[in-house]
Motif scaffolding. Sequence first.
Motif, PDB file in Angstrom:
ATOM      1  N   LEU A  50      48.530  40.823  71.878  1.00 16.30           N
ATOM      2  CA  LEU A  50      49.830  40.685  70.861  1.00 16.30           C
ATOM      3  C   LEU A  50      51.148  41.197  71.543  1.00 16.30           C
ATOM      4  CD1 LEU A  50      48.367  42.166  67.734  1.00 16.30           C
ATOM      5  CD2 LEU A  50      49.129  39.845  67.995  1.00 16.30           C
ATOM      6  N   SER A 102      39.826  36.034  67.919  1.00 16.36           N
ATOM      7  CA  SER A 102      38.925  36.180  67.060  1.00 16.36           C
ATOM      8  C   SER A 102      37.640  37.009  67.206  1.00 16.36           C
ATOM      9  CB  SER A 102      38.492  34.608  66.838  1.00 16.36           C
ATOM     10  OG  SER A 102      37.561  34.257  67.729  1.00 16.36           O
ATOM     11  N   MET A 125      41.400  43.711  64.894  1.00 13.36           N
ATOM     12  CA  MET A 125      42.451  44.665  64.891  1.00 13.36           C
ATOM     13  C   MET A 125      42.774  45.125  63.611  1.00 13.36           C
ATOM     14  SD  MET A 125      45.662  44.660  67.418  1.00 13.36           S
ATOM     15  CE  MET A 125      46.539  45.978  67.456  1.00 13.36           C
ATOM     16  N   PHE A 149      45.667  47.590  61.742  1.00  7.15           N
ATOM     17  CA  PHE A 149      47.288  47.958  62.127  1.00  7.15           C
ATOM     18  C   PHE A 149      47.550  49.370  61.142  1.00  7.15           C
ATOM     19  CE2 PHE A 149      46.777  43.564  62.599  1.00  7.15           C
ATOM     20  CZ  PHE A 149      47.455  43.217  63.713  1.00  7.15           C
ATOM     21  N   ASN A 180      48.988  45.402  56.941  1.00  6.28           N
ATOM     22  CA  ASN A 180      49.267  43.938  57.204  1.00  6.28           C
ATOM     23  C   ASN A 180      48.416  42.951  56.506  1.00  6.28           C
ATOM     24  OD1 ASN A 180      51.273  44.869  58.785  1.00  6.28           O
ATOM     25  ND2 ASN A 180      50.161  44.285  60.679  1.00  6.28           N
ATOM     26  N   LEU A 181      47.759  43.383  55.415  1.00  8.85           N
ATOM     27  CA  LEU A 181      47.092  42.416  54.316  1.00  8.85           C
ATOM     28  C   LEU A 181      47.816  41.319  53.875  1.00  8.85           C
ATOM     29  CD1 LEU A 181      44.793  44.721  52.129  1.00  8.85           C
ATOM     30  CD2 LEU A 181      44.178  43.528  54.268  1.00  8.85           C
ATOM     31  N   PHE A 182      47.419  39.999  53.993  1.00  5.87           N
ATOM     32  CA  PHE A 182      48.183  38.830  53.208  1.00  5.87           C
ATOM     33  C   PHE A 182      48.670  38.981  51.868  1.00  5.87           C
ATOM     34  CE2 PHE A 182      45.176  36.798  56.608  1.00  5.87           C
ATOM     35  CZ  PHE A 182      45.951  37.345  57.741  1.00  5.87           C
ATOM     36  N   ALA A 183      49.760  39.414  51.574  1.00  8.22           N
ATOM     37  CA  ALA A 183      50.467  39.517  50.282  1.00  8.22           C
ATOM     38  C   ALA A 183      49.980  38.774  49.070  1.00  8.22           C
ATOM     39  CB  ALA A 183      51.515  40.051  50.116  1.00  8.22           C
ATOM     40  N   HIS A 184      49.713  37.254  49.452  1.00 10.16           N
ATOM     41  CA  HIS A 184      49.618  36.302  48.568  1.00 10.16           C
ATOM     42  C   HIS A 184      48.229  35.974  48.372  1.00 10.16           C
ATOM     43  CE1 HIS A 184      49.561  34.525  52.261  1.00 10.16           C
ATOM     44  NE2 HIS A 184      49.268  33.223  51.911  1.00 10.16           N
ATOM     45  N   LYS A 185      47.300  36.562  48.981  1.00  9.22           N
ATOM     46  CA  LYS A 185      45.836  36.336  48.842  1.00  9.22           C
ATOM     47  C   LYS A 185      45.132  37.373  48.227  1.00  9.22           C
ATOM     48  CE  LYS A 185      45.679  32.826  52.431  1.00  9.22           C
ATOM     49  NZ  LYS A 185      45.105  31.682  51.293  1.00  9.22           N
ATOM     50  N   LEU A 231      39.543  34.278  55.007  1.00  2.17           N
ATOM     51  CA  LEU A 231      40.402  33.503  55.704  1.00  2.17           C
ATOM     52  C   LEU A 231      39.901  33.096  56.912  1.00  2.17           C
ATOM     53  CD1 LEU A 231      43.013  31.445  55.471  1.00  2.17           C
ATOM     54  CD2 LEU A 231      44.232  33.409  56.140  1.00  2.17           C
ATOM     55  N   LYS A 290      38.690  29.436  58.395  1.00 11.60           N
ATOM     56  CA  LYS A 290      39.453  28.700  59.124  1.00 11.60           C
ATOM     57  C   LYS A 290      39.341  28.722  60.468  1.00 11.60           C
ATOM     58  CE  LYS A 290      41.454  27.516  55.446  1.00 11.60           C
ATOM     59  NZ  LYS A 290      41.112  25.980  54.867  1.00 11.60           N
ATOM     60  N   ARG A 348      38.419  42.938  56.604  1.00 17.32           N
ATOM     61  CA  ARG A 348      38.909  41.565  57.259  1.00 17.32           C
ATOM     62  C   ARG A 348      38.590  41.413  58.750  1.00 17.32           C
ATOM     63  NH1 ARG A 348      45.194  40.459  56.876  1.00 17.32           N
ATOM     64  NH2 ARG A 348      45.153  42.295  58.370  1.00 17.32           N
ATOM     65  N   ALA A 349      38.684  42.450  59.427  1.00 14.34           N
ATOM     66  CA  ALA A 349      38.633  42.342  61.001  1.00 14.34           C
ATOM     67  C   ALA A 349      37.148  42.204  61.466  1.00 14.34           C
ATOM     68  CB  ALA A 349      39.193  43.405  61.631  1.00 14.34           C
ATOM     69  N   MET A 406      34.968  38.823  60.953  1.00 15.62           N
ATOM     70  CA  MET A 406      34.814  37.829  62.183  1.00 15.62           C
ATOM     71  C   MET A 406      33.910  38.171  63.284  1.00 15.62           C
ATOM     72  SD  MET A 406      37.333  35.808  61.478  1.00 15.62           S
ATOM     73  CE  MET A 406      37.641  34.936  62.836  1.00 15.62           C
ATOM     74  N   GLN A 440      52.087  40.591  58.904  1.00 18.87           N
ATOM     75  CA  GLN A 440      51.136  39.528  58.503  1.00 18.87           C
ATOM     76  C   GLN A 440      50.895  38.484  59.338  1.00 18.87           C
ATOM     77  OE1 GLN A 440      51.655  38.423  54.153  1.00 18.87           O
ATOM     78  NE2 GLN A 440      52.430  40.202  53.807  1.00 18.87           N
ATOM     79  N   LEU A 477      43.452  37.338  64.003  1.00 19.63           N
ATOM     80  CA  LEU A 477      42.029  36.984  63.512  1.00 19.63           C
ATOM     81  C   LEU A 477      41.872  35.543  64.014  1.00 19.63           C
ATOM     82  CD1 LEU A 477      42.452  37.187  59.549  1.00 19.63           C
ATOM     83  CD2 LEU A 477      41.052  38.476  61.135  1.00 19.63           C
TER      84      LEU A 477
END
Lengths: 248, 235
Positions: free
Chosen positions: A56, A83, A87, A89, A93-98, A106, A110, A155-156, A159, B133, B140
């Motif tokens: 990063l 992948s 990680m 944080f 940093n969660l995806f706010a719209h999901k 995700l 994906k 979430r991490a 994977m 985000q 990921l």
Amino acid sequence: MTTGEPLIVLDGVNKWFGPLHVLDDVSLSVGRGEVVVVIGPSGSGKSTLCRTINRLEPINSGTITFDGQPLPAEGKPLAKLRSEVGMVFQSFNLFAHKTILENVTLGPIKVRKEKPAAARERGLALLDRVGIANQADKYPAQLSGGQQQRAAIARALAMQPKAMLFDEPTSALDPEMVGEVLDVMTSLAREGMTMVVVTHEMGFARHAANRVIFMADGQLVEDAPPTEFFANPRSERARDFLSKILTH
Amino acid sequence: MNVLIDKFDVFAGGFWLTLQICVLAAIGALLLGAVVAVLRISPVPPLRAVGTAYVNIFRNMPLTVVLFFAAFGLPALGSNADFLRIPGLDAIFSRLGTDLPYFRFGLIALVLYTAAFVCEALRSGVNAVPAGQAEAARSLGLTFGQNLRHVVLPQSWKASVVPLGSVIIAMIKNSALVGFFGVVGDLAQTADQLTSAGGYAFIPVAIGISVGYLIMTVPLGALLDRLEKRQAVAR
């Protein structure tokens, strides 16, 4: 705990932010199953160190190898490496719209191309493991900070990473929520996950770490087992740091 | 004021032609603007440079000059913009298919000019999505495209909608210029026809033209206000 060749190796890593030498000739190796806690004053480069491991933050010189492979440049191979490195944080940093479950599935769907049904099943099991299965269909903003951070860990983990990086995972949490996140991390450590943890939680460093790394001014100053480090820090800077944080 | 009733069909025809060019230009500008926005936020420096150069040129040049380039430069280069004679589409938008190319030239200029502003509106929306985000998505293992598609764009869209609407409203008003670059019979050029050729008094004609533009822009503005309020509730 350590077996075979190390999983993460940093060799002579240098990084500058403009004129600021944030990582100064840092060398470090982390064995499989090892838990390394990185501590140090703010601005010492510990977060940057953590973020270089999955690129990063790109570095200016030196080499970083993960699982025997040098870190690839930007592109598909780097995405694949990322992948395999989980990680977590400071700011979740969660995806706010999901939803929480969608956050967790995700990547598997994906990136790993898993079947949605299978990913959901495993996602729910992971949420159950971090104790928030009942929050699966909520959105991140509806959860407490501690719950969000546990969701981010799930979430991490979804994977099935070879190693987990934690960048000050409890620094943004209210005090009463720190414990629930550290509990999850401790259980991960016990199960043999390779972990690099940047933190100010000295309790966690004492009881869960195999090694403590002390950084100051971009340099890796000490590298010792926690009992030795806390009882008998060798450097002046580490003694000074510990005296400031442990007197209260 | 009789001109408004007597020549209603002329006003209506002008309105319809302006609406056609605006609908086509809006679609074109949104598509091209999205492409330029992707270039500008891409991780590849040369692509970023292309995107930035595009915005710098077309955002900073007067639309009139862009129109001059389209209306006089393209023919000088031997192009009649025939690629815009899209079969099927020219059945609805009849001027797309005519031998006289000025509708197509005007459309090209409007699209090129407006796309720069669309790009910046989209990019401001992307910037409104917390950088963490996108970082989490990268960590990921999502690729740049997956990151945009699944994490950044679904959220940036909400922040982009209102500035995008303002860009489109400005574009509708800017379209008034194409009538003076050979697009005969659009709403603005109708005024010229009726006053200088038809001998009608200027003020009633100007009022009629204004009403025509307001019919297109005011509802769009009201729609944006509603979207904005709904978002405020969702937040």
